[in-house]
Write an enzyme that holds these catalytic residues in place. Structure first.
Site, mmCIF file in Angstrom:
data_model
loop_
_atom_site.group_PDB
_atom_site.id
_atom_site.type_symbol
_atom_site.label_atom_id
_atom_site.label_comp_id
_atom_site.label_asym_id
_atom_site.label_seq_id
_atom_site.Cartn_x
_atom_site.Cartn_y
_atom_site.Cartn_z
ATOM 1 N N GLY A 1 0.387 -0.963 0.036
ATOM 2 C CA GLY A 1 0.697 0.177 0.148
ATOM 3 C C GLY A 1 0.925 1.495 0.020
ATOM 4 N N GLU B 1 -6.815 -0.311 1.841
ATOM 5 C CA GLU B 1 -7.238 -1.336 2.386
ATOM 6 C C GLU B 1 -5.734 -2.592 2.733
ATOM 7 O OE1 GLU B 1 -9.892 -1.420 4.041
ATOM 8 O OE2 GLU B 1 -11.014 0.209 2.601
ATOM 9 N N CYS C 1 -7.583 -9.870 7.347
ATOM 10 C CA CYS C 1 -7.438 -8.379 7.665
ATOM 11 C C CYS C 1 -8.198 -8.438 8.961
ATOM 12 C CB CYS C 1 -7.528 -7.273 6.902
ATOM 13 S SG CYS C 1 -8.512 -7.248 5.681
#
Length: 510
Positions: free
Chosen positions: A245, A262, A296
């Site tokens: 990310g 995310e 996650c």
């Protein structure tokens, strides 16, 4: 396997789709997709190169001009039909999710149900894409804001939810008037191909042009990088690790694009001295071992008050010893395999690191081999007694590794422990005391994007916006008003008077 055939999969599958047409890459060798369940090759795919990617983007740009002109309720009706098609294929697609990714069949079916649910949500949303009207300070003026489609939206999804997270993005983006390009995880491309076959029939039945829902299979180094750097892709939604990310955010920001990130989670459940343990223990166990710890939102830390610590410790160890590990398609089993042997190695390394830092393994941690475990991807979920400041505990290990932590003081201490990590996705507290629940949910409480009371960290309904803070990325997907991320916001002022007054009372006369 019958479900492979019913979903349109073949021994060798193409590398890309523009919705109606399939693309092959003659320069790509066949890439085997191996199931972590039994180590067998399910099917083969090709990987796209720059040429296939460029073709798909060009087609998507043309489709975006068409799709944004369609009334939102009409776009919603197409999504409704997609939801119906997913219902018709739920069993087969759920089996494929389970076999390709390794999660339990119940979770595979649940993931497809998430796709159906987000379709239903998006259909209703298609009639609620509303702006706001504000009072102007100038007489004879009206102010309002409205939302317009962005154009082309990219979705880079992860292996652990190979189809649901794509649907969260794609269905909302579609009713907002956008077209999507999907790059699935190279570890789970078959579920993406199966979804594209389902979409293709809906598009053809409605005589829609190609380019509304697109798919490109390939590596992050090739297709992922092209998408991140492509100014034609207005928004890229990235699901993955914090490392991935951070790289994606820098690439997208360099071209002033939009992103939804995310990323990782180091999620904790606080069990206070006032907790109902009959609720807490099952929630911790499912949160920690569901999807073999590869969510996650997986519970990675449980922070327990000293008054109930020993009881919680004993209950968790006892529950773990009852877990059935094996073929996820067998609904008698609780835990399936990790995605691959690299994930197994990371699991082992994290346990070793925690032990070197002072942690104690209470149960599990071993790798299962031979017989039904021949793929080498099965492990026994582990509980490690540790302290929150250990470097191992501060990291996210994407595996069924639960750290058991103790606190002695009041809830303020437990909340500080929970928040003292770099990630901020999901959190939970178990308590029967109203004051503790409210303290946890207050601005000085949990710093996570998701904060639950008397339910676990894992498993989110599509009606709420999903996402986290800090190194989790800060993006939001799925429900609530997350749809606004897929649109550009515009403020409009209309002067219906016969004069030209300026704001702030400024005088300017010619």
């Amino acid at each position: 396997m019958d479900f492979l055939t019913s979903l349109g999969l073949k021994p060798l599958n193409p590398c890309a789709s523009s919705g109606l047409n399939w693309l092959f890459n003659e320069q790509s060798a066949a890439v085997s997709v191996v199931s972590p369940v039994d180590g067998k090759t399910i099917a083969n795919v090709q990987h796209a190169g720059a040429a296939q990617y460029q073709h798909v983007v060009e087609v998507a740009e043309v489709a975006a001009s068409y799709w944004r002109q369609q009334p939102a309720p009409k776009r919603g009706d197409i999504v409704r039909q997609i939801g119906d098609a997913l219902r018709a294929n739920k069993e087969a697609l759920g089996q494929l999710v389970s076999y390709e990714m390794g999660k339990s069949l119940q979770e595979g079916l649940g993931e497809v149900q998430e796709m159906i649910d987000i379709c239903d949500f998006a259909v209703g949303l298609s009639r609620q894409l509303c702006g706001s009207t504000m009072h102007s300070e100038r007489p004879g003026h009206r102010m309002y804001e409205q939302y317009h489609p962005l154009g082309v939206v990219g979705v880079i999804s992860a292996f652990n939810f190979p189809v649901a997270v794509w649907a969260w993005n794609a269905m909302i983006a579609a009713v907002c008037g956008n077209v999507t390009i999907w790059k699935p995880s190279e570890k789970t491309p078959l579920t993406a191909l199966a979804c594209q076959h389902i979409l293709q029939r809906v598009l053809a039945d409605n005589a829609l042009p190609e380019g509304i829902f697109n798919l490109v299979i390939g590596t992050g180094d090739t297709i992922g990088e092209l998408m991140l750097e492509d100014s034609r892709v207005a928004l890229v939604s990235v699901t993955g690790s914090t490392r991935v990310g951070r790289h994606a955010a820098q690439k997208i920001a360099a071209r002033f694009g939009k992103s939804i990130l995310e990323l990782g989670g180091n999620n904790a459940i606080i069990i206070t001295e006032h907790a109902d343990l009959a609720l807490a223990i099952p929630a911790v166990v499912f949160g920690a071992v569901g999807t073999a710890g590869q969510r996650c939102t997986t519970t990675r830390r449980v922070i327990v008050h000293a008054d109930v610590y020993d009881k919680v410790k004993q209950s968790l160890v006892s529950a773990y010893q009852k877990l059935r590990i094996g073929d996820p398609l067998d609904q008698q089993n609780h835990v399936g395999p990790l995605i691959d042997q690299s994930a197994v190695a990371a699991f082992q390394a994290a346990i070793m690191q925690a032990q070197q830092q002072g942690g104690t393994v209470l149960t599990g941690g071993d790798v299962l081999n031979g017989g039904q475990y021949a793929s080498g991807c099965y492990v026994r979920p582990a509980i490690v007694e540790a302290q929150n400041h250990y470097p191992a505990v501060q990291q996210e290990t994407f595996a069924p590794l639960l750290y058991l932590l103790r606190y002695e003081g009041d809830l303020t201490e437990a909340i500080a422990m929970q928040n003292a990590v770099a990630q901020g996705l999901s959190s939970a507290i178990f308590t029967t005391q109203l004051q503790q629940a409210e303290q946890f949910l207050a601005c000085s409480g949990s710093d996570c994007g998701i904060a639950n009371v008397n339910i676990g960290t894992s498993g989110a309904e599509i009606g709420g916006a999903f996402g986290g803070e800090k190194e989790t990325g800060g993006g939001r997907e799925s429900g609530s008003d997350a749809w606004k991320a897929y649109m550009r916001r515009q403020t409009n002022t209309i002067n219906y008077s016969s004069t030209m007054p300026l704001a702030q009372g400024i005088k300017f006369e010619l």
